[in-house]
Design an enzyme around this catalytic site. Structure first.
Site, PDB file in Angstrom:
ATOM      1  N   PRO A 198      -0.299 -11.199 -15.658  1.00  0.00           N
ATOM      2  CA  PRO A 198      -0.098 -12.770 -15.422  1.00  0.00           C
ATOM      3  C   PRO A 198      -1.145 -13.546 -16.145  1.00  0.00           C
ATOM      4  O   PRO A 198      -2.321 -13.201 -15.670  1.00  0.00           O
ATOM      5  CB  PRO A 198       0.016 -12.737 -14.012  1.00  0.00           C
ATOM      6  CG  PRO A 198       0.364 -11.458 -13.634  1.00  0.00           C
ATOM      7  CD  PRO A 198      -0.408 -10.388 -14.476  1.00  0.00           C
ATOM      8  N   GLU A 199      -0.899 -14.274 -16.720  1.00  0.00           N
ATOM      9  CA  GLU A 199      -1.786 -15.457 -17.161  1.00  0.00           C
ATOM     10  C   GLU A 199      -1.371 -16.775 -16.527  1.00  0.00           C
ATOM     11  O   GLU A 199      -0.523 -16.979 -16.024  1.00  0.00           O
ATOM     12  CB  GLU A 199      -2.129 -15.528 -18.987  1.00  0.00           C
ATOM     13  CG  GLU A 199      -2.333 -14.257 -19.292  1.00  0.00           C
ATOM     14  CD  GLU A 199      -2.478 -14.362 -20.962  1.00  0.00           C
ATOM     15  OE1 GLU A 199      -2.533 -15.392 -21.528  1.00  0.00           O
ATOM     16  OE2 GLU A 199      -2.265 -12.951 -21.490  1.00  0.00           O
ATOM     17  N   HIS A 236       6.868  -3.071  -3.178  1.00  0.00           N
ATOM     18  CA  HIS A 236       5.401  -2.899  -3.125  1.00  0.00           C
ATOM     19  C   HIS A 236       4.737  -4.013  -2.359  1.00  0.00           C
ATOM     20  O   HIS A 236       3.720  -4.568  -2.815  1.00  0.00           O
ATOM     21  CB  HIS A 236       4.665  -2.638  -4.442  1.00  0.00           C
ATOM     22  CG  HIS A 236       5.198  -1.375  -5.192  1.00  0.00           C
ATOM     23  ND1 HIS A 236       4.697  -0.103  -4.878  1.00  0.00           N
ATOM     24  CD2 HIS A 236       6.180  -1.066  -6.078  1.00  0.00           C
ATOM     25  CE1 HIS A 236       5.554   0.690  -5.857  1.00  0.00           C
ATOM     26  NE2 HIS A 236       6.356   0.196  -6.338  1.00  0.00           N
ATOM     27  N   ARG A 284       0.298  -2.232  -8.434  1.00  0.00           N
ATOM     28  CA  ARG A 284      -0.967  -1.769  -8.615  1.00  0.00           C
ATOM     29  C   ARG A 284      -1.878  -2.294  -7.952  1.00  0.00           C
ATOM     30  O   ARG A 284      -3.252  -1.701  -7.953  1.00  0.00           O
ATOM     31  CB  ARG A 284      -1.390  -1.905 -10.503  1.00  0.00           C
ATOM     32  CG  ARG A 284      -0.244  -1.176 -11.198  1.00  0.00           C
ATOM     33  CD  ARG A 284      -0.633  -1.240 -12.588  1.00  0.00           C
ATOM     34  NE  ARG A 284      -1.878  -0.384 -12.946  1.00  0.00           N
ATOM     35  CZ  ARG A 284      -2.408  -0.425 -14.178  1.00  0.00           C
ATOM     36  NH1 ARG A 284      -1.883  -1.089 -15.204  1.00  0.00           N
ATOM     37  NH2 ARG A 284      -3.567   0.391 -14.179  1.00  0.00           N
TER      38      ARG A 284
END
Ligand code: ZN
Length: 272
Positions: free
Chosen positions: A2-3, A93, A112
């Site tokens: 993500p940016e 998650h 992650r």
């Protein structure tokens, strides 16, 4: 990863729906995404009310009505989704669940778990905010300002753009896309960028970021926006991930090389 456009998309989705939401309980499933221990995190936030959602650099910033901030760095795969969003049920998650007084929950999901959630009180946030680099979509990011900054350093221009303490919010994907559109090779030393190139780069960066926001970001691996949807910018990428395919401008094959352990993609004919 993500940016700025992905964080902006999430913030815009959440802002109207999160405002006024009072936290009544927090369930931490994976405490490694917290900047502190779960008990402290709970004490910091339970009973406080979100004022909406915004962004600073790549971070989603959730202001609290009393002036504090919950700052969410999305890491590689972080997402923030309200439990009443269309696809919230697909999240597998969830690391942190914020139960709100109105019965909904704000879910922080992160496959992650490179993300980080941190509470800042007003003074601490002012200091942190001042340390971060210039906002590329802000009024202060002029061609002259960018050129003045690039002249002061010899690092490759791609690395310059990725430094969050110089320009906040830009990562590898949008840096490479902007450099392609500006005709500047990613490996160029920053101090050699001319004023005219800085002007093109500034315009290209703003254009790429705005288009990406307009398309709700780029979907790579697990990115989802605040509604749990995938981003739509990926087909518009002109160099990123396109090694060996013809340049859209001149037909030369796009090249890939590694710079500071990360790939750069560029057209050897269009980018000098
Ligand atoms: Zn080309």
């Amino acid at each position: 990863m993500p940016e700025l456009p992905e964080a902006e998309t999430i913030a815009r989705d959440l802002d109207p729906r999160l405002a006024g939401g009072r936290v009544t309980d927090i369930t931490v499933h994976h405490h490694d995404v917290l900047a502190t221990d779960p008990a402290t995190f709970g004490r910091q936030l339970i009973g406080r009310t979100f004022a909406g959602a915004g962004r600073r650099g790549k971070n989603v910033v959730l202001p609290l009505e009393d002036g504090g901030r919950l700052v969410v760095n999305l890491g590689m795969t972080g997402r923030l989704v309200l439990s009443d969003a269309p696809r919230a049920g697909e999240l597998r998650h969830v690391a942190v669940r914020f139960t709100l007084e109105d019965g909904r929950s704000l879910l922080y999901d992160d496959t992650r778990r490179f993300g980080l959630l941190e509470v800042f009180e007003a003074d601490a946030w002012r200091e942190r905010d001042a340390e971060l680099g210039i906002e590329p979509l802000g009024d202060l990011f002029t061609a002259g300002a960018l050129h003045a900054m690039t002249r002061r350093t010899r690092v490759p221009i791609r690395n310059f753009l990725l430094d969050q303490y110089r320009v906040a919010g830009v990562g590898n994907i949008y840096a490479l896309e902007a450099l392609f559109r500006a005709g500047v090779r990613p490996t160029r030393r920053s101090h050699t960028v001319t004023r005219a190139e800085a002007a093109r780069l500034r315009d290209a960066l703003q254009d790429v970021l705005r288009r990406a926001i307009g398309n709700r970001g780029t979907t790579f691996s697990d990115y989802r926006d605040g509604s749990g949807e995938r981003g739509g910018f990926e087909p518009l990428l002109q160099v990123y991930g396109r090694e060996g395919t013809p340049c859209a401008a001149c037909g030369t094959q796009i090249r890939r090389r590694v710079l500071s352990n990360r790939s750069v993609f560029y057209c050897p004919a269009c980018q000098r």
